[in-house]
Design a protein around this motif. Structure first.
Motif, PDB file in Angstrom:
ATOM      1  N   ALA A 218      -6.516 -17.916   3.435  1.00  0.00           N
ATOM      2  CA  ALA A 218      -7.211 -17.149   2.392  1.00  0.00           C
ATOM      3  C   ALA A 218      -6.255 -16.171   1.719  1.00  0.00           C
ATOM      4  O   ALA A 218      -6.295 -15.986   0.499  1.00  0.00           O
ATOM      5  CB  ALA A 218      -8.414 -16.412   2.979  1.00  0.00           C
ATOM      6  N   LEU A 219      -5.377 -15.552   2.503  1.00  0.00           N
ATOM      7  CA  LEU A 219      -4.380 -14.654   1.913  1.00  0.00           C
ATOM      8  C   LEU A 219      -3.473 -15.416   0.941  1.00  0.00           C
ATOM      9  O   LEU A 219      -3.156 -14.926  -0.141  1.00  0.00           O
ATOM     10  CB  LEU A 219      -3.531 -14.005   3.006  1.00  0.00           C
ATOM     11  N   LEU A 220      -3.055 -16.608   1.355  1.00  0.00           N
ATOM     12  CA  LEU A 220      -2.192 -17.418   0.491  1.00  0.00           C
ATOM     13  C   LEU A 220      -2.889 -17.773  -0.814  1.00  0.00           C
ATOM     14  O   LEU A 220      -2.289 -17.716  -1.891  1.00  0.00           O
ATOM     15  CB  LEU A 220      -1.756 -18.690   1.222  1.00  0.00           C
ATOM     16  N   ARG A 221      -4.148 -18.122  -0.722  1.00  0.00           N
ATOM     17  CA  ARG A 221      -4.915 -18.467  -1.920  1.00  0.00           C
ATOM     18  C   ARG A 221      -5.015 -17.279  -2.869  1.00  0.00           C
ATOM     19  O   ARG A 221      -4.795 -17.410  -4.076  1.00  0.00           O
ATOM     20  CB  ARG A 221      -6.302 -18.953  -1.520  1.00  0.00           C
TER      21      ARG A 221
ATOM     22  N   PRO B 175      -7.088  -3.669   5.020  1.00  0.00           N
ATOM     23  CA  PRO B 175      -8.097  -4.529   5.642  1.00  0.00           C
ATOM     24  C   PRO B 175      -7.795  -6.012   5.416  1.00  0.00           C
ATOM     25  O   PRO B 175      -8.291  -6.868   6.145  1.00  0.00           O
ATOM     26  CB  PRO B 175      -9.402  -4.114   4.970  1.00  0.00           C
ATOM     27  N   LEU B 176      -6.945  -6.310   4.450  1.00  0.00           N
ATOM     28  CA  LEU B 176      -6.576  -7.705   4.194  1.00  0.00           C
ATOM     29  C   LEU B 176      -5.769  -8.308   5.340  1.00  0.00           C
ATOM     30  O   LEU B 176      -5.677  -9.528   5.458  1.00  0.00           O
ATOM     31  CB  LEU B 176      -5.782  -7.811   2.889  1.00  0.00           C
TER      32      LEU B 176
ATOM     33  N   MET C  15       0.843  -1.178   0.000  1.00  0.00           N
ATOM     34  CA  MET C  15       0.000   0.000   0.000  1.00  0.00           C
ATOM     35  C   MET C  15       0.879   1.228   0.000  1.00  0.00           C
ATOM     36  O   MET C  15       1.951   1.246   0.561  1.00  0.00           O
ATOM     37  CB  MET C  15      -0.927  -0.018   1.210  1.00  0.00           C
ATOM     38  N   SER C  16       0.412   2.298  -0.577  1.00  0.00           N
ATOM     39  CA  SER C  16       1.237   3.479  -0.741  1.00  0.00           C
ATOM     40  C   SER C  16       1.209   4.399   0.469  1.00  0.00           C
ATOM     41  O   SER C  16       2.099   5.192   0.649  1.00  0.00           O
ATOM     42  CB  SER C  16       0.812   4.231  -1.999  1.00  0.00           C
ATOM     43  N   ASP C  17       0.195   4.317   1.327  1.00  0.00           N
ATOM     44  CA  ASP C  17       0.163   5.163   2.519  1.00  0.00           C
ATOM     45  C   ASP C  17       0.326   4.300   3.769  1.00  0.00           C
ATOM     46  O   ASP C  17       0.602   3.116   3.693  1.00  0.00           O
ATOM     47  CB  ASP C  17      -1.116   6.001   2.572  1.00  0.00           C
TER      48      ASP C  17
END
Length: 153
Positions: A16-19, A8-9, A1-3
């Protein structure tokens, strides 16, 4: 993310993140392959082609890592042979065995796949930096070790 706002991830379960992260690579590879005319690679075909391109593991090990039935693995290899990505020959040393290698088309698809993966890796390095990417790789490697049952007590 730039800021500095947390994504929220970060609240999403790790599996789920890995998928979803895997999907980022898969989508980039599929898009690049389709643009070059390699849009007929079946599911799991990317893994087989990529692994064979590395040349470090026999097909039997690659198939085992897919965790599919022998029948499904055979159908996958058959499809890749029929579509011109793999060549299957009788092993000259042991006529009971088959040797499977990438064809010129298979190597070109592997090169395309690798370039797409490297583009995602490069973008990730720009966004996160070397140290954070290395740390993520270490975490993922440890997860793999846990899955192999090689965790120290």
């Amino acid at each position: 993310m730039s800021d500095d706002t947390p994504s929220p991830l970060l609240e999403v379960a790790l599996p789920a993140l890995l998928r979803h992260a895997r999907h980022t690579y898969g989508a980039a590879m599929r898009t690049a392959l389709a643009a070059r005319g390699y849009d007929d690679i079946p599911g799991n075909g990317l893994y087989v082609i990529g692994a064979l391109a590395l040349g470090e593991a026999p097909l039997s090990q690659i198939v085992r890592e897919l965790r599919v039935s022998k029948q499904a693995a055979g159908q996958l290899v058959d499809a890749l042979v029929l579509r011109g990505y793999l060549d299957r020959q009788i092993d000259a040393q042991d006529r009971r065995r088959l040797t499977v290698t990438l064809t010129e088309r298979g190597q070109a698809a592997a090169d395309t796949q690798k370039a797409a993966r490297e583009a995602i890796d490069a973008e990730l390095l720009v966004r996160m930096g070397d140290a954070r990417v290395l740390h993520a790789r270490e975490v993922l490697a440890e997860l793999i070790e846990i899955g192999r049952g090689e965790v120290e007590d």
